[in-house]
Design an enzyme around this catalytic site. Sequence first.
Site, mmCIF file in Angstrom:
data_model
loop_
_atom_site.group_PDB
_atom_site.id
_atom_site.type_symbol
_atom_site.label_atom_id
_atom_site.label_comp_id
_atom_site.label_asym_id
_atom_site.label_seq_id
_atom_site.Cartn_x
_atom_site.Cartn_y
_atom_site.Cartn_z
ATOM 1 N N ARG A 52 24.137 -6.811 -24.959
ATOM 2 C CA ARG A 52 22.945 -7.471 -25.466
ATOM 3 C C ARG A 52 23.103 -8.972 -25.650
ATOM 4 N NH1 ARG A 52 22.813 -2.473 -26.641
ATOM 5 N NH2 ARG A 52 25.007 -2.859 -26.910
ATOM 6 N N LYS A 82 46.698 -17.052 -18.525
ATOM 7 C CA LYS A 82 47.841 -17.887 -18.106
ATOM 8 C C LYS A 82 48.423 -18.658 -19.281
ATOM 9 C CE LYS A 82 45.667 -18.736 -13.627
ATOM 10 N NZ LYS A 82 44.957 -19.741 -12.853
ATOM 11 N N ARG A 103 32.105 -15.828 -27.549
ATOM 12 C CA ARG A 103 32.504 -14.637 -28.321
ATOM 13 C C ARG A 103 34.018 -14.514 -28.208
ATOM 14 N NH1 ARG A 103 29.764 -8.774 -28.238
ATOM 15 N NH2 ARG A 103 28.330 -9.953 -29.549
ATOM 16 N N HIS A 131 28.370 -13.331 -36.963
ATOM 17 C CA HIS A 131 27.574 -13.195 -35.735
ATOM 18 C C HIS A 131 26.174 -13.708 -36.092
ATOM 19 C CE1 HIS A 131 26.098 -11.875 -31.993
ATOM 20 N NE2 HIS A 131 26.364 -10.585 -32.044
HETATM 21 C C1 NCD Z 1 27.698 -6.385 -32.214
HETATM 22 C C2 NCD Z 1 28.893 -7.280 -32.065
HETATM 23 O O1 NCD Z 1 29.508 -7.384 -31.026
HETATM 24 O O2 NCD Z 1 29.181 -7.903 -33.076
HETATM 25 N N1 NCD Z 1 26.942 -6.232 -31.072
HETATM 26 C C3 NCD Z 1 25.906 -7.065 -30.846
HETATM 27 O O3 NCD Z 1 26.120 -8.233 -30.617
HETATM 28 N N2 NCD Z 1 24.675 -6.538 -30.894
HETATM 29 C C4 NCD Z 1 27.988 -5.097 -32.815
HETATM 30 C C5 NCD Z 1 29.052 -4.202 -32.300
HETATM 31 O O4 NCD Z 1 29.918 -4.568 -31.509
HETATM 32 O O5 NCD Z 1 29.055 -3.049 -32.731
#
Ligand code: NCD
Length: 303
Positions: A52, A82, A103, A131
């Site tokens: 997503r 590396k 991320r 997040h």
């Molecule tokens: C979440 C995440 O990666 O923090 N996913 C997301 O971005 N909707 C939740 C998860 O990994 O369960």
Amino acid sequence: MGLNHIISAYQFNKENLRKIFSESDKIKRGNFDGKALKGKIMATLFYEPSTRTRLSFESAMLRLGGNFISTENAAEFSSAIKGETLKDTIRIVNLYSDLIVLRHPDNGASELASKYSKVPIINAGDGNGEHPTQALLDLYTIESRVDREDFKIAICGDLRDYRSSHSLSILLSLYNKVNIVYISPRSLQIPQTLLKYLKDKNVDFSQTENFVEGIKEVDIIYQTRLPKEYMKSNEYEKNKGKFTIDKKILLSIGKKTLIMHPLPRVDEISQEIDSDFRAIYFEQARNGLYIRMALLLLLFDKA
Ligand code: NCD
């Protein structure tokens, strides 16, 4: 919007939330310029899996006429394998893009990246930290469905490690009439520093291990996945399957109680309830697109 990097939910206040949400509303109605970000390039640098978040950011950029470059498995397919440091990677990606969506498995990675980046960094999840863009779309979904500020929300799962629950709590603290029920096993409770912050902000909250009792009288259940990748294996085995929302549980909750989940889900929400009108997690995921389009427009001063 007064924001450059988006690292943490602590950066938001009611005023910039209003801007983001009203921009998202316009976009939702189809009222946006599909060429607004022509010539802009976004880099999506993902060291952890995502469906997503990455795809909605990329879709958002394309819908606004911009473009993107991507490493969907940066841990293996970028120079990290590396031995390149995140600091160097960020310096290099700066040379090729106008914005970086990051991320990373380490708590604090986005903040570190922002120190070496001239282009905006958006934190798309930093380990068991935060997040923030997930929390924005969560709150936007809540606001579109609940027209009171004194709602009660149960946040359930491994609240120690689940980053969306941290960012959402921080945003909810801007609403001082909200009531939060944290439901988790004792060892997986929401971090003390965050609870102290909520106390200082006079947010009404409680903690319980009792799932059935905790979700009984709330307006919203915010269900989450047990983040196996951050838990010790015995913690995961001990707790998996404990908090499942299925047809039987549906009978015990309010007739209007909304069920949300950032997704992906594993077994904590049974598929048999997907068609129930209270299950709004797919609508929530759709809102992610509007929120991310709005954020891109605002960051590039095109809103
Ligand atoms: C979440 C995440 O990666 O923090 N996913 C997301 O971005 N909707 C939740 C998860 O990994 O369960």
